[in-house]
Design an enzyme around this catalytic site. Structure first.
Site, PDB file in Angstrom:
ATOM      1  N   MET A  52       3.021 -33.120  -6.810  1.00 53.85           N
ATOM      2  CA  MET A  52       3.109 -34.586  -6.801  1.00 53.85           C
ATOM      3  C   MET A  52       3.856 -35.047  -5.550  1.00 53.85           C
ATOM      4  O   MET A  52       4.740 -34.349  -5.061  1.00 53.85           O
ATOM      5  CB  MET A  52       3.861 -35.056  -8.060  1.00 53.85           C
ATOM      6  N   CYS A  53       3.515 -36.198  -5.069  1.00 55.97           N
ATOM      7  CA  CYS A  53       4.221 -36.766  -3.919  1.00 55.97           C
ATOM      8  C   CYS A  53       5.680 -37.073  -4.298  1.00 55.97           C
ATOM      9  O   CYS A  53       6.016 -37.155  -5.474  1.00 55.97           O
ATOM     10  CB  CYS A  53       3.587 -38.088  -3.524  1.00 55.97           C
ATOM     11  N   GLU A  54       6.509 -37.243  -3.299  1.00 58.69           N
ATOM     12  CA  GLU A  54       7.900 -37.606  -3.563  1.00 58.69           C
ATOM     13  C   GLU A  54       8.242 -38.905  -2.841  1.00 58.69           C
ATOM     14  O   GLU A  54       7.824 -39.139  -1.716  1.00 58.69           O
ATOM     15  CB  GLU A  54       8.833 -36.498  -3.075  1.00 58.69           C
ATOM     16  N   ILE A  87       6.670 -38.454   0.897  1.00 58.46           N
ATOM     17  CA  ILE A  87       5.981 -37.228   1.328  1.00 58.46           C
ATOM     18  C   ILE A  87       4.737 -37.107   0.471  1.00 58.46           C
ATOM     19  O   ILE A  87       4.802 -37.223  -0.760  1.00 58.46           O
ATOM     20  CB  ILE A  87       6.849 -35.982   1.108  1.00 58.46           C
ATOM     21  N   ASN A 119       3.635 -42.797  -5.796  1.00 64.35           N
ATOM     22  CA  ASN A 119       3.124 -41.499  -6.173  1.00 64.35           C
ATOM     23  C   ASN A 119       2.393 -41.570  -7.487  1.00 64.35           C
ATOM     24  O   ASN A 119       2.729 -42.357  -8.371  1.00 64.35           O
ATOM     25  CB  ASN A 119       4.161 -40.381  -6.047  1.00 64.35           C
TER      26      ASN A 119
END
Lengths: 258, 258
Positions: free
Chosen positions: A1-3, A78, A108
């Site tokens: 997963m994105c942060e 990110i 996200n």
């Protein structure tokens, strides 16, 4: 997963410490390696840095880490690509102008069917669900509020409504700013910490870095950091609930709704 | 006066050489010291770097100078403030989204009475005449062309008309891009050069730097650089005429009107 990573402060503050932790998650301690971006506010103005390359290898990320840009509000992200190819235009955060202010957004999660929603004023440049969701959200705000409403809570309540609607389509953890407020919406995972006097030492989970905040702050400083997961090992972070919106202004909670 | 720098190329190219020359004008060889900015395009995506501090002292400028970001289109600007205070939001270039593309603009000159013109969709974040003019120009384009016209020349002719109208208010040297074309309008001072095979050596006026372009290009490369004043001592630059618009696409002239 994105942060996600965000900051709201009552005095220009650098985010090098927290960004170092996030940067390691971009390919060293975490799987996130499809690009990153960060937007710094100094008053109304923005400075942004982005790279489709992994943050742990990025020359530009190294500059951000080492060159202390002092800022009132920061949003960073990110990316781990799920929908939309890896490219510069698909790196968050995204920015649009509204009411003569720079609005910035990062997200996200994945949103099924988001592209069926109608857009008006704003259109995405890239192909991500996230940017599309941002454009839709900004369109709805613009339709409802051609000018800023007299009471901020009116806008904040409406943003909460829109975020809940987007959450119906999947996972919608969000950071949004209008250059004065930091809007944090938790769909599944988001946490925050407010640092103020008496400041203490903090140690990152993802890097060997520690900082004694007492040495780099004054007793009046209030700095809130928001992240997908707590960044430090030795501090008490607040874990947000699904469906919760918190709005920070100058590091403090201005609005809160579950 | 402020200085402009632009590039249009048929292959991703770095602008370190030209930017070095421009950077020196930001306080060392020239009086320009009220901030600078540069926007790089990689396809639809943009990367920008800006600083309200003089370019000759800026850490961020040093990164841009030494880290070869390859790009199809570049717009850069060094500011000498005349109207609007020195601040991050008052540094060019300015960007807005239109038709799902990033449009970027930089300007040199001063425009008397620009703020009497009416705006609609776009509003300035800062206080400069330049950003106001950009917002007005984008408003006019948006009113006239809700979608891209079938023929690019229709748009290009209209941009020329708007630029001539802005020129009535003072000095309006402009660089504008829609991520595919570089629109260059000369009000008083603008020049350009197209480099292609056989490439040769070039020497900057403002720095001791020389580059042998043969060593860093292929025979198919076409790169046009546009600047307020010629940047090199030993090449033949084209000096634009007042009121002239040239539109470059992939380094070549696509449209031209005097």
């Amino acid at each position: 997963m994105c942060e996600l990573l965000g900051m709201s402060a009552n005095t220009p503050t650098d985010i090098c410490f927290s960004f170092s932790g996030l940067m390691q998650r971009g390919g060293r301690t975490g799987p996130h390696s499809d690009g990153w971006g960060i937007v710094f506010y100094e008053g109304a103005g923005v400075r942004e840095f982005r790279d489709p390359h992994p943050s742990c290898e990025s020359e530009i990320a190294r500059l951000v880490r080492n060159y202390p840009i002092k800022s009132d509000i920061v949003i960073s992200h990110i990316r781990q690509a799920n929908a939309g190819r890896v490219s510069l235009e698909n790196t968050h955060p995204f920015t649009r102008e509204f009411w003569g202010r720079n609005w910035t957004f990062a997200h996200n999660g994945q949103l099924k069917g988001i592209k069926k929603k109608e857009l008006c004023y704003y259109r995405p440049v890239g192909t991500t669900d996230s940017e599309y969701a941002f454009c839709w959200l900004m369109c709805k705000l613009r339709e409802r509020f051609p000018k800023p409403p007299a009471r901020p809570a009116t806008l904040q309540r409406y943003i909460h409504t829109l975020a809940l609607e987007l959450r119906e389509l999947g996972v919608f953890n969000m950071l949004l700013t209008d250059s004065k407020h930091l809007y944090c919406f938790c769909s599944t995972k988001l946490s925050w910490i407010t640092r103020k006097a008496p400041f203490e030492k903090a140690t990152l989970k993802d890097d060997s870095l520690s900082v004694d905040f007492k040495k780099v702050t004054t007793e009046n400083d209030i700095v809130t950091v928001v992240a997908t997961e707590p960044l430090t090992t030795n501090e008490s972070w607040n874990i947000m609930k699904p469906g919760e919106l918190i709005v920070f202004r100058e590091g403090q909670v201005e609005y809160h709704k579950e």
